[in-house]
Design a protein around this motif. Sequence first.
Motif, PDB file in Angstrom:
ATOM      1  N   LEU A  17      -2.612  15.562 -39.001  1.00  0.00           N
ATOM      2  CA  LEU A  17      -1.466  16.957 -39.602  1.00  0.00           C
ATOM      3  C   LEU A  17      -2.053  18.131 -38.388  1.00  0.00           C
ATOM      4  O   LEU A  17      -1.160  17.968 -38.293  1.00  0.00           O
ATOM      5  CB  LEU A  17      -3.224  17.812 -40.060  1.00  0.00           C
ATOM      6  CG  LEU A  17      -2.317  19.449 -40.259  1.00  0.00           C
ATOM      7  CD1 LEU A  17      -1.184  19.324 -41.015  1.00  0.00           C
ATOM      8  CD2 LEU A  17      -3.687  19.470 -41.369  1.00  0.00           C
ATOM      9  N   ASP A  20       1.770  16.472 -36.814  1.00  0.00           N
ATOM     10  CA  ASP A  20       3.364  17.473 -37.252  1.00  0.00           C
ATOM     11  C   ASP A  20       2.846  18.555 -37.354  1.00  0.00           C
ATOM     12  O   ASP A  20       4.649  19.585 -36.851  1.00  0.00           O
ATOM     13  CB  ASP A  20       2.717  16.969 -39.100  1.00  0.00           C
ATOM     14  CG  ASP A  20       3.058  15.460 -39.089  1.00  0.00           C
ATOM     15  OD1 ASP A  20       3.429  14.719 -37.232  1.00  0.00           O
ATOM     16  OD2 ASP A  20       3.064  14.740 -40.205  1.00  0.00           O
ATOM     17  N   CYS A  61      -7.323  22.106 -38.009  1.00  0.00           N
ATOM     18  CA  CYS A  61      -7.687  21.167 -38.162  1.00  0.00           C
ATOM     19  C   CYS A  61      -8.705  20.189 -37.833  1.00  0.00           C
ATOM     20  O   CYS A  61      -8.287  18.723 -38.688  1.00  0.00           O
ATOM     21  CB  CYS A  61      -5.980  20.361 -37.503  1.00  0.00           C
ATOM     22  SG  CYS A  61      -4.597  21.304 -38.098  1.00  0.00           S
ATOM     23  N   LEU A 154      -4.154  13.799 -47.767  1.00  0.00           N
ATOM     24  CA  LEU A 154      -2.759  13.675 -47.435  1.00  0.00           C
ATOM     25  C   LEU A 154      -3.061  13.025 -47.076  1.00  0.00           C
ATOM     26  O   LEU A 154      -3.238  11.944 -46.514  1.00  0.00           O
ATOM     27  CB  LEU A 154      -3.589  14.389 -46.062  1.00  0.00           C
ATOM     28  CG  LEU A 154      -4.022  16.062 -46.097  1.00  0.00           C
ATOM     29  CD1 LEU A 154      -3.965  16.322 -44.876  1.00  0.00           C
ATOM     30  CD2 LEU A 154      -2.682  16.849 -46.355  1.00  0.00           C
ATOM     31  N   GLY A 156       0.907  11.019 -44.015  1.00  0.00           N
ATOM     32  CA  GLY A 156       1.257  10.796 -43.034  1.00  0.00           C
ATOM     33  C   GLY A 156       1.877   9.877 -42.384  1.00  0.00           C
ATOM     34  O   GLY A 156       1.172   8.927 -42.218  1.00  0.00           O
ATOM     35  N   CYS A 161      -3.766   6.076 -43.425  1.00  0.00           N
ATOM     36  CA  CYS A 161      -3.508   6.635 -44.882  1.00  0.00           C
ATOM     37  C   CYS A 161      -3.100   5.912 -46.296  1.00  0.00           C
ATOM     38  O   CYS A 161      -2.979   4.488 -46.044  1.00  0.00           O
ATOM     39  CB  CYS A 161      -2.743   8.077 -44.933  1.00  0.00           C
ATOM     40  SG  CYS A 161      -0.617   7.496 -44.902  1.00  0.00           S
ATOM     41  N   THR A 189       1.973  15.426 -44.548  1.00  0.00           N
ATOM     42  CA  THR A 189       1.243  16.541 -43.313  1.00  0.00           C
ATOM     43  C   THR A 189       2.414  17.461 -42.924  1.00  0.00           C
ATOM     44  O   THR A 189       1.910  18.579 -42.455  1.00  0.00           O
ATOM     45  CB  THR A 189       0.314  15.887 -42.653  1.00  0.00           C
ATOM     46  OG1 THR A 189       1.215  14.543 -42.048  1.00  0.00           O
ATOM     47  CG2 THR A 189      -0.985  14.861 -42.735  1.00  0.00           C
TER      48      THR A 189
END
Length: 291
Positions: A17, A20, A61, A154, A156, A161, A189
């Motif tokens: 995250l 991004d 984050c 989440l 990305g 992931c 994300t």
Amino acid sequence: MTFDGQTWVITGAHGMLGQDLADAVAAAGATVVGIDRDHADITSLESLRAAIPACDVIVNCAAYTAVDAAETDEEAAWAVNAVGAGNVATVAAERGARLVHISTDYVFAGDATDPYGEDDAVAPRSAYGRTKAAGEAAVRASGADALVVRTAWLYGARGACFPTTIARAGRERGALSVVDDQIGQPTWTRDLADFIVRLIAAHAPAGTYHGTSSGRASWYDFAQEIVAAAGLGDIVTATDSAAFRRPAPRPAWSVLGHDAATAAGVTPIGDWRARWQTAAGEVLADQPRAQ
């Protein structure tokens, strides 16, 4: 939407995250300062004070996200997710900066049948969830101008992931069993980064927001969409959570409502399936497509 002249600090900047978000913020004109474990120790208030410059917005984050490991090392998770969150919030209050703190669906019990509201009572069932709930409380108690943004499921292009795991396992095994009794909202994300930017641009009031895709899906539903995007055919069968015992309990229901964002004039993230169809090419770019 522009943040020309602003400085944003992102803790956990090297994460999926964080990367991004840095792109989204820079595209909106702000200067981005990334803070990660190489730059500061989030568990040390003095370390953060030394590392975080004068700024307009801080987005936290950083998190201990090893959900199963936290069951036997809750102290380590607490240091980052509770103490660390409070430290970031303290610095935000001292700097006069807006704070966005990223939290999780794991703060809820997962036994609902309707979407969780932003003000629903938390009742975490795992060590990870307890530490994240404590982090939320520390942020709210800090006096910072804080937005707590809960997210879930989440995925990305810049980290391990569920989609990349499923695509790789599908190619290697040729058949997969995936649980259909855990329901949530797969969230890209890049969409969450955009949502955070839009919250700040809209001057959303301090409070709790849910940053997840709209709609709902089981992991089985999501896996079917992933293997289709990867060109792997009909290789997924449904099973239940009893077949996959894990140290930490997973919420059976992780569907979050978006009333607070709507009330602040911020459009929630779109339907999960449509967003996956947009994201799939980027997220699976490094995965060889079946012929």
